[in-house]
Design a protein around this motif. Sequence first.
Motif, PDB file in Angstrom:
ATOM      1  N   GLU A  75       0.826  -1.206   0.000  1.00 36.31           N
ATOM      2  CA  GLU A  75       0.000   0.000   0.000  1.00 36.31           C
ATOM      3  C   GLU A  75       0.859   1.254   0.000  1.00 36.31           C
ATOM      4  N   LEU A 275      -9.219   0.866  -0.047  1.00 36.74           N
ATOM      5  CA  LEU A 275      -8.540   2.154   0.109  1.00 36.74           C
ATOM      6  C   LEU A 275      -8.980   3.145  -0.949  1.00 36.74           C
ATOM      7  N   SER A 288     -10.831  -0.850  10.124  1.00 38.84           N
ATOM      8  CA  SER A 288      -9.509  -1.426   9.881  1.00 38.84           C
ATOM      9  C   SER A 288      -8.799  -1.850  11.157  1.00 38.84           C
ATOM     10  N   ALA A 292      -3.879   0.071   8.839  1.00 38.71           N
ATOM     11  CA  ALA A 292      -4.162   1.370   8.214  1.00 38.71           C
ATOM     12  C   ALA A 292      -3.587   2.537   8.999  1.00 38.71           C
ATOM     13  N   LEU A 296      -0.499   5.251   4.905  1.00 39.61           N
ATOM     14  CA  LEU A 296      -1.596   5.692   4.050  1.00 39.61           C
ATOM     15  C   LEU A 296      -1.495   7.200   3.839  1.00 39.61           C
ATOM     16  N   ARG A 322      -3.185   9.735  11.345  1.00 40.83           N
ATOM     17  CA  ARG A 322      -3.939   9.696  10.069  1.00 40.83           C
ATOM     18  C   ARG A 322      -4.765  10.956   9.867  1.00 40.83           C
TER      19      ARG A 322
END
Length: 442
Positions: A75, A275, A288, A292, A296, A322
């Motif tokens: 990812e 995603l 998640s 995650a 990301l 995040r």
Amino acid sequence: MRNELLNNVLAKLGIDQLSMMQQEAEEQILRGRHDVVILSPTGSGKTLAYLLPLIQLLDTSDDEVQALVVLPSRELALQSNAVLKSMGSGLRSQSCYGGRATMDEHKILRQNRPQVVFGTPGRLNDHLEKGNILAHHIKYIIIDEFDKCLEMGFQNEMAKLIDCLPSLERRILLSATDAEQIPQFVELRRTDRLDYLVDDEPVNERVKVYRVDSPEKDKLGTLAHLLLSLGESQSIVFLNYRDSVVRTDEFLRQQGFVTSAFHGGLEQQQREDALYKFSNGSSTVLVSTDLASRGLDIPQIDNIIHYHLPLNEEALVHRVGRTARWDASGKTFFLIGPEEHLPEFVHSDVETYELMPNKEKPAAPRMATLYIGKGKKDKISKGDIVGFLCKKGGLQTSEIGRIDVAERYAYVAVRREKMQQVIRLTRGEKIKGVRTIVEPVR
């Protein structure tokens, strides 16, 4: 010339000013001669911190790989590659990772002739061993999420990788946590160390912290109530186990939420679908595991919800990182059951979030994601897809969102209320003279 390139890239990305960390990283990487270690919190822009000087150092006229970027997951490899492509620097790049045939990647490497390759350690070693990437031409190695690479047991693969690069001039390591000691295999020489970690505050000051008390041990009802109160905003719900992700995702879907589920047990395509839907606004909730919490690059995440409490302070840092990226603000919510207590390592001011009476139903996302069964190998571009959707699907350009074109397929976000119209009108139609499949990504 280099200043002009940088100014053009920043304008393209919509960035007015770099952070102090990014400015110092650019100065040390671009004008220094030492290896560089960058320690900076999650969400502080470390990807750009190494990419901005890198695009100024590499030669766009040289068709060989000049830089390897080592990453712990597919990812992050995909997303970092997408960031470089979005910069419009003139450099060609490619992501390489396990889960697909090495031969397929070799064909793309041969056709694309990238100057930068983003990849996981094992897959990069595979290409170097087979001569698909020429080791003697590589001058720069960047190891992003270095601590995560070590945590995931990539020591041997990374040692083997570095050992077979005879022409390395610079090593650049990036991490959101401070490794006590960097292993000898990295072969760091004189080092410029940029430390922007904050010791005493795991949660960004731009993040408001709330506790939400659940009257029941099973907190699903409280979670749904909270998500209803948050409306159309984008939320990640973190859980500690894969089975819990599946259970929670199914429950929320039954309640009418449009969700994406993400955990390590999913197939690669399922993870990419999840995603993509979340990042383009086709789902409002990403359910998640901590998978995650790192790597990301989704800029507009409004809320971080801890359904299961983080196991330690490091997990908290990466989860909350995040949201509130760059100069944005965000919120984080701890769901506290009758027998639970707020973790001791949460030092921020915590407010109690009072849940208001439920709204009738969840807010629907503005966008929906369509799969188009043709991609780069069919000579399909983003412009071709826009033309196809407008001419054949009856859309206006304002009704089309993010488009991503892969080798054999493409994803495109369209206004949700127009999705069925597009599917109906494009059935059996051709794009650039070739019939294709257009179907929703569930």
